[in-house]
Each structure stands twice: as structure tokens, then as C-alpha cells.
Design an enzyme around this catalytic site. Structure first.
Site, PDB file in Angstrom:
ATOM      1  N   ASN A 209      11.722   3.823   1.246  1.00 46.30           N
ATOM      2  CA  ASN A 209      10.723   3.994   2.360  1.00 46.30           C
ATOM      3  C   ASN A 209      10.478   2.885   3.433  1.00 46.30           C
ATOM      4  OD1 ASN A 209       8.951   2.220   1.121  1.00 46.30           O
ATOM      5  ND2 ASN A 209       8.130   3.420   0.090  1.00 46.30           N
ATOM      6  N   LYS A 211       8.247   0.647   4.081  1.00 48.18           N
ATOM      7  CA  LYS A 211       7.853  -0.607   3.531  1.00 48.18           C
ATOM      8  C   LYS A 211       8.974  -1.382   2.823  1.00 48.18           C
ATOM      9  CE  LYS A 211       4.170  -2.563   0.326  1.00 48.18           C
ATOM     10  NZ  LYS A 211       5.082  -2.945  -0.645  1.00 48.18           N
ATOM     11  N   GLU A 212       9.773  -0.745   1.972  1.00 55.05           N
ATOM     12  CA  GLU A 212      10.713  -0.937   1.026  1.00 55.05           C
ATOM     13  C   GLU A 212      12.120  -1.491   2.226  1.00 55.05           C
ATOM     14  OE1 GLU A 212      10.084   1.945  -2.702  1.00 55.05           O
ATOM     15  OE2 GLU A 212      11.459   2.169  -1.216  1.00 55.05           O
ATOM     16  N   ASP A 280       9.829  11.073  -5.534  1.00 54.12           N
ATOM     17  CA  ASP A 280      10.867  11.526  -6.737  1.00 54.12           C
ATOM     18  C   ASP A 280      11.290  12.975  -6.055  1.00 54.12           C
ATOM     19  OD1 ASP A 280       9.966   9.471  -8.031  1.00 54.12           O
ATOM     20  OD2 ASP A 280       8.391  10.618  -9.107  1.00 54.12           O
TER      21      ASP A 280
END
Length: 333
Positions: A209, A211-212, A280
Site C-alpha cells: 500500500n 504507506k508501505e 487480503d
């Protein structure tokens, strides 16, 4: 996202013929539902009168639930404790008719449990029971051997890494299984976390995502700038050597990149109730379409749509295949 009717039908039928190996941190999602009528006299917190309890498969097991809901066969591979909660976890597997062939028990760690307390569709509190210690060398060896048997069975069409930073996916586990999957021409997809972000060398599809992505490449990226996000993806790919990147951007949709081809697909307007488990769902849909050699834009568009649909539900729930394909057909009629 433009998908012709024949491709939609091909994917709908094709999902049913796939087997996905899901490797990652599994857990029990425990839910307490109740009503709040008053505040505690002991502290300024609500008193929840419990009316219902439920235990569900969670973490990487929720990816498996999504895979199953989409019509494919999942094989869950993970390490759990050798405790009472492990018995409960395996009972939950059996209830879903999931095989436990990929489950390794260890007396060195507890089975992870996340307990959520909910009232009037409001998530009030979460309590976690877990260890995030990395697998010991003995645990790694036993787990890799177990996963090797699954891969060498010849039935795996895609390997999905679902990382929850609970210690299962060490650098050695990751590199060993990617190498083995590549040897057997099995595509590898990754839903990463901050730890070991760049350990997934030569994965087929990598899905962080926003942020990652920022934490991984350590760049100050403007979320509203497509150019800045693309620059971040290029930096990420230079270290990973992955084939396809799919970055989820919340309200801005998803960005997909393969080689020089880049596209951002906007999010669909949704009444967001709970984002739990959306990642997921995204990796599950993306992985199955990839296994069927779907176009990157289709991978991004359908997985983005699926992630939005599950955000309209309370708690961690898998995507409904019929609902997803009905939406896809409606958006491409």
C-alpha cells in the site's frame, strides 16, 4: 477498466480450476458483539454487554478464505503454536474443509489471536495475543520442508505471500520459497509489510500500500502526485527486480506498473464501514487473475473493485464472487 464479456467469462470460469498456495502469518480473528448502555464507574470507558461471540480464520488464512470464495482451492502454509488456540485454529480449518497439510506446529511460539469488540457497527477495542519473534533455525527448516512438499505436489498455480510481520516470513523462508516456485514456473505474488520489504527478490507481482511503499523506499512521496508515486515504484523495482507492481492508494485507487506501462485506476465511490481485510481481498483477486495471465489493467481494476466492496462490510469478510463479477459486468456493459 475495460474488460470484454469473453474475458470476464474466462476469468469467472478459470478461477474454479486454480490452486493457490497461501504462505503467511495466520491467526484467529475473535469477535465479541454487544450493546453499550452506560459508561463504567471505574473509568471513562463504555461497558459492553456481550450478546454474541465468534471465532474466524484470520491473517493469511483470510486470504485463503477469499481464494475459496472466488472459486479456487487454497492451501494454507504457516506455523502456529502447539496450544489450545492451535486446536481451535485447526478446527476452524476443518470446518471450512481446508487441508492442514501446510500447517506446522511449534512449541516455541503461541498461536496469534486478535480479539475485536464491536457495538452498533462501531469497532471499540482490539486485544492482540501474539509473538513477533522470527522463526528459529529449526522452525525455518521444518516449515520450508513442509512447503516444499506442497510445491512439489505439482498442483500449485500461484504462490501468495501474505506478510503480517509476526515472524514467519524470514529472509531465508522467503528466498527459499521464491527460488523453489521459480524452478517450478509458479508465479509469486506478495502482500508485504515493512520488515523484509526487499527480501522478496524476483517476485512476479508486488503489492504494497502507499504507506508501505513510502517506508520501503524511504522517500517523501506526495500521494496526490502520480509522477512522485511512479518514481517511488521505480526505486522499489530497482531493488526487487519484480515483474509487476500494484500499489493501493486508498481513496485514489490503485497504481499498476509493468515495464514502461503505468496506469492509475481511480477508486469506486463506496460507503466505507471497515477497511479490515481489504488488502487480503486485493491480493487474492490479483493473484488469481495473474495465474490466468490476465492483463495488468484488469488485475488492478478488478482487485481494486473487490477491495472496495469488502470495505462496505463490518469486520474481516471475504469477497463474494457473484457480487464482484456482477459489479464487473455492470461496469463494462
Amino acid at each position: 477498466m475495460n474488460i470484454d464479456k469473453h474475458e470476464i467469462d474466462r476469468l469467472y470460469r478459470g478461477f474454479n480450476d486454480l490452486t493457490a498456495m497461501v504462505v503467511g502469518d495466520v491467526m484467529i480473528d475473535a469477535y465479541y458483539w454487544g450493546r453499550v448502555d452506560r459508561i463504567s464507574p471505574e473509568a471513562p470507558v463504555p461497558i459492553v454487554q456481550i450478546t454474541e461471540r465468534e471465532n474466524r480464520l484470520g491473517g493469511a488464512a483470510n486470504v485463503a478464505l477469499n481464494v475459496m470464495s472466488l472459486g479456487a482451492k487454497p492451501i494454507i502454509c504457516s506455523v502456529i503454536g502447539n496450544d489450545e488456540k492451535a486446536d481451535l485454529f485447526e478446527a476452524l480449518l476443518a470446518k471450512r474443509d481446508f487441508s492442514s497439510e501446510g500447517i506446522e506446529r511449534s512449541s516455541e511460539r503461541p498461536t496469534t489471536v486478535k480479539t475485536r469488540i464491536i457495538s452498533s457497527d462501531q469497532h471499540l477495542l482490539r486485544v492482540d495475543e501474539e509473538s513477533t519473534r522470527a522463526l528459529s533455525q529449526a522452525e525455518e527448516t521444518a516449515f520450508i520442508q513442509r512447503c516444499t512438499k506442497v510445491i512439489e505436489s505439482g498442483e500449485v498455480d500461484v504462490l501468495i505471500f501474505e506478510d503480517y510481520n509476526k515472524g514467519l516470513l524470514t529472509e531465508h523462508v522467503i528466498s527459499s520459497l521464491i527460488s523453489l516456485a521459480r524452478k517450478h514456473n509458479i508465479p509469486v505474488t506478495v502482500d508485504p509489510k515493512k520488515e523484509n520489504f526487499f527480501a522478496y527478490q524476483h517476485a512476479t507481482l508486488f503489492k504494497p500500500n502507499f504507506k508501505e511503499l513510502v517506508e520501503g523506499v524511504k522517500l517523501d512521496i506526495d500521494k496526490n502526485s502520480d509522477e512522485a508515486i511512479i518514481a517511488g515504484i521505480r526505486e522499489m523495482e530497482s531493488k526487487l527486480s519484480n515483474e509487476l507492481s500494484l500499489v493501493t492508494l486508498s481513496e485514489r485507487g490503485v497504481m499498476v506498473k509493468q515495464g514502461d506501462q503505468v496506469q492509475r485506476i481511480p477508486a469506486h465511490p463506496r460507503k466505507i464501514i471497515d477497511v479490515s481485510g481489504a488488502g487480503d481481498t486485493v491480493i487474492s483477486v490479483a493473484s488469481l487473475i495473474l495465474a490466468l495471465k490476465g492483463d495488468p489493467a484488469v488485475i488492478a481494476g478488478m482487485s481494486n473493485l473487490a477491495g472496495g466492496l469488502v470495505c462496505e462490510k463490518v469486520g474481516v469478510v471475504p469477497i463474494d464472487k457473484e457480487l464482484l463479477f456482477d459489479e464487473v459486468r455492470k461496469n463494462n456493459s
